[in-house]
Design an enzyme around this catalytic site. Structure first.
Site, short mmCIF file in Angstrom:
data_model
loop_
_atom_site.label_atom_id
_atom_site.label_comp_id
_atom_site.label_asym_id
_atom_site.label_seq_id
_atom_site.Cartn_x
_atom_site.Cartn_y
_atom_site.Cartn_z
N ARG A 171 11.28 -1.51 11.07
CA ARG A 171 10.18 -1.12 11.95
C ARG A 171 10.05 -2.09 13.12
NH1 ARG A 171 4.97 0.27 8.24
NH2 ARG A 171 3.96 -1.06 9.78
N ARG A 187 -0.46 -9.05 13.50
CA ARG A 187 -1.06 -8.06 12.57
C ARG A 187 -1.95 -8.78 11.55
NH1 ARG A 187 4.31 -5.35 10.66
NH2 ARG A 187 3.05 -4.15 9.17
N LYS A 232 0.85 -1.21 0.00
CA LYS A 232 0.00 0.00 0.00
C LYS A 232 0.88 1.26 0.00
CE LYS A 232 -2.04 -1.16 3.86
NZ LYS A 232 -1.35 -2.42 4.17
N ARG A 242 -9.80 0.86 8.26
CA ARG A 242 -9.20 -0.43 8.59
C ARG A 242 -10.20 -1.35 9.26
NH1 ARG A 242 -3.59 0.51 8.61
NH2 ARG A 242 -2.41 -1.32 9.20
N ARG A 280 11.81 -5.58 4.98
CA ARG A 280 11.63 -4.14 4.74
C ARG A 280 12.62 -3.30 5.54
NH1 ARG A 280 5.84 -1.58 5.34
NH2 ARG A 280 5.91 -2.67 7.32
#
Ligand code: AP5
Length: 217
Positions: free
Chosen positions: A161, A172, A14, A89, A128
């Site tokens: 992160r 998550r 996203k 969300r 990431r």
């Protein structure tokens, strides 16, 4: 003018695709995750409230994010349109967004579901890397920085992160299935809705996204 919602599981792309699409449409990219991480880094009252939820892979309370969004979509920067990434969300947030848009005489033109499998998500999130200075994103394998640990764009330090570790990613994904997946029922019957397969290279997925936007124009 374009009013776009980009939703999907964590790691679907996203942020990556939202940045590019918003720039090409000339609209503002509003990412609740980025806004919350900024508040955490600045140690604001909102940031202090949000940090524990984010680190645990849980959602920040609806009233906090809904307030942030109302401010952003009515700000001068959004006069030409906006792309929402990470909001709504859950169904309560989608209903609040509809009410806000109605109040301001606006509509959603494109609602895109970026769909990715769990294996792909885990691989993407575990690799990431983000720039502490400019926020630009890299991936250890798919889009590594030229010099290890440093941002190609600004030379800033790259970091991982706090919620990009396997244990929190599993949490998550669980929260996603429970709270965000029901948005498919909410949006899929609407004319503005399109599904885009997020499995593929960044350019390939972007091309699909552009086609989906053109198709729902
Ligand atoms: P948020 O920051 O929104 O996290 P998320 O939804 O979990 O999504 P991500 O940012 O992890 O993934 P992405 O889909 O943007 O993927 P990306 O493009 O980076 O939210 C974080 C937290 O904030 C939440 O857990 C919650 O606590 C809170 N929050 C936020 N909004 C909220 C709300 N509305 N209500 C309540 N709480 C809220 O890509 C991932 C990686 O893959 C990158 O390394 C990228 O380089 C790579 N990649 C991307 N696309 C490709 C591709 N096609 N091929 C190869 N690699 C790719």
């Amino acid at each position: 003018m374009h009013h776009v919602v980009l939703f999907g599981p964590p790691g679907a792309g996203k942020g990556t695709q939202g940045d590019r699409l918003a720039a090409s449409l000339g609209i503002v990219h509003i990412a609740t995750g980025d806004m919350l991480r900024k508040a955490v880094a600045e140690q604001t009252e909102l940031g202090m409230k949000a940090k524990a939820c984010m680190d645990a892979g849980k959602f920040v309370p609806d009233d906090v994010v809904i307030g942030m969004i109302e401010e952003s979509i009515t700000a001068p920067a959004a006069a030409n349109g906006f792309l929402l990434d990470g909001f709504p969300r859950n169904v309560a947030q989608a209903e609040s967004l509809d009410a806000m848009l109605h109040q301001h005489g606006l509509d959603l033109d494109h609602v895109v579901f970026l769909d990715a499998s769990e294996d792909l998500i885990v691989e993407r999130l575990c690799g990431r890397l983000l720039c502490r200075a400019c926020g630009f994103g890299f991936h250890r394998h798919y889009s590594p920085p030229r010099e290890a640990g440093l941002c190609d764009r600004c030379g800033g330090e790259l970091y991982q992160r706090a919620d990009d570790n396997k244990e929190v990613i599993v949490q998550r994904l669980h929260v996603y299935q429970e709270q965000t997946a029901p948005l498919l029922d909410y949006y899929s019957h609407q004319a503005a809705y399109r599904r885009v397969d997020a499995d593929g290279g960044v350019d390939e997925v972007y091309d699909r996204l552009v086609l989906a936007i053109q198709d729902s124009d």
